[in-house]
Motif scaffolding. Sequence first.
Motif, short mmCIF file in Angstrom:
data_model
loop_
_atom_site.label_atom_id
_atom_site.label_comp_id
_atom_site.label_asym_id
_atom_site.label_seq_id
_atom_site.Cartn_x
_atom_site.Cartn_y
_atom_site.Cartn_z
N LYS A 82 0.80 -1.22 0.00
CA LYS A 82 0.00 0.00 0.00
C LYS A 82 0.83 1.28 0.00
N LEU A 83 2.11 1.18 0.30
CA LEU A 83 2.91 2.38 0.52
C LEU A 83 4.12 2.44 -0.40
N THR A 84 4.15 3.49 -1.21
CA THR A 84 5.30 3.78 -2.07
C THR A 84 5.73 5.21 -1.77
N LEU A 85 7.03 5.42 -1.59
CA LEU A 85 7.55 6.74 -1.25
C LEU A 85 8.51 7.23 -2.33
N ASP A 86 8.50 8.52 -2.55
CA ASP A 86 9.51 9.16 -3.38
C ASP A 86 10.52 9.81 -2.44
N VAL A 87 11.78 9.55 -2.67
CA VAL A 87 12.82 10.08 -1.80
C VAL A 87 13.84 10.81 -2.67
N THR A 88 14.20 12.02 -2.26
CA THR A 88 15.25 12.76 -2.94
C THR A 88 16.43 12.95 -2.01
N CYS A 89 17.53 13.38 -2.59
CA CYS A 89 18.73 13.56 -1.78
C CYS A 89 19.46 14.82 -2.22
N SER A 90 20.33 15.27 -1.34
CA SER A 90 21.30 16.31 -1.68
C SER A 90 22.65 15.62 -1.66
N LEU A 91 23.40 15.78 -2.74
CA LEU A 91 24.67 15.08 -2.87
C LEU A 91 25.77 16.06 -3.22
N GLY A 92 26.67 16.26 -2.28
CA GLY A 92 27.82 17.12 -2.51
C GLY A 92 29.00 16.32 -2.99
N CYS A 93 29.80 16.92 -3.84
CA CYS A 93 30.93 16.22 -4.44
C CYS A 93 32.18 17.06 -4.26
N LYS A 94 33.19 16.46 -3.72
CA LYS A 94 34.48 17.13 -3.54
C LYS A 94 35.56 16.23 -4.10
N THR A 95 36.33 16.75 -5.04
CA THR A 95 37.43 15.98 -5.61
C THR A 95 38.76 16.55 -5.12
N PHE A 96 39.78 15.69 -5.14
CA PHE A 96 41.09 16.06 -4.64
C PHE A 96 42.16 15.62 -5.63
N ASN A 97 43.09 16.51 -5.92
CA ASN A 97 44.26 16.15 -6.73
C ASN A 97 45.30 15.45 -5.88
N GLU A 98 45.33 15.81 -4.60
CA GLU A 98 46.21 15.16 -3.63
C GLU A 98 45.36 14.78 -2.42
N ASP A 111 31.13 17.18 3.18
CA ASP A 111 29.92 17.60 3.89
C ASP A 111 29.61 19.06 3.60
N GLU A 112 30.62 19.91 3.56
CA GLU A 112 30.41 21.32 3.23
C GLU A 112 29.85 21.46 1.82
N SER A 113 30.33 20.65 0.90
CA SER A 113 29.82 20.67 -0.47
C SER A 113 28.35 20.26 -0.50
N MET A 114 28.00 19.21 0.26
CA MET A 114 26.61 18.76 0.33
C MET A 114 25.73 19.86 0.92
N TYR A 115 26.20 20.53 1.95
CA TYR A 115 25.43 21.60 2.58
C TYR A 115 25.17 22.73 1.58
N GLN A 116 26.16 23.07 0.77
CA GLN A 116 25.98 24.11 -0.26
C GLN A 116 24.93 23.68 -1.28
N VAL A 117 24.96 22.41 -1.68
CA VAL A 117 23.96 21.88 -2.61
C VAL A 117 22.57 21.97 -1.99
N LYS A 118 22.46 21.57 -0.73
CA LYS A 118 21.16 21.59 -0.04
C LYS A 118 20.61 23.01 0.06
N GLN A 119 21.47 23.97 0.39
CA GLN A 119 21.02 25.36 0.47
C GLN A 119 20.59 25.89 -0.89
N SER A 120 21.31 25.53 -1.92
CA SER A 120 20.97 25.94 -3.28
C SER A 120 19.63 25.34 -3.71
N GLU A 121 19.40 24.08 -3.37
CA GLU A 121 18.14 23.43 -3.71
C GLU A 121 16.97 24.08 -2.98
#
Length: 130
Positions: A82-98, A111-121
């Motif tokens: 009887k129950l189907t849910l739609d779930v969304t996420c905020s996904l921040g991505c940080k890459t490193f050369n070193e 985490d800071e990158s994810m927080y920026q994405v969440k605020q933007s959304e």
Amino acid sequence: MYLDLNNFKQINDNLGHDVGDKVLMLIASEISKQLETDEHLGRIGGDEFVIAAYFRNEEAAQYFRDKIVNNLKHFALKIDEKLTLDVTCSLGCKTFNEAPQSLRDMLILADESMYQVKQSEKKNTATGLY
């Protein structure tokens, strides 16, 4: 990558922790299906996950990030008959050369990158751009 499920608290509060736990397991399973053998998913706690992977460049990482977000956006979680849910996420991505000095430093930056994405959304949702 640092992933946070949006509005997960409402699932626990309105449907109970058993449903919340099932949502977490289904989300983890769905994300895991999209990972290659050298990409790793871990649950940090609550509704937060981390994906660790190697990408040749920033564009490849962004492509992978968008794939995960879009897949979850179009993934209906069938909890029971009887129950189907739609779930969304905020996904921040940080890459490193070193590599950062520590895993903790890496997680903080992702985490800071994810927080920026969440605020933007949230901002885009408020203005009708989401």
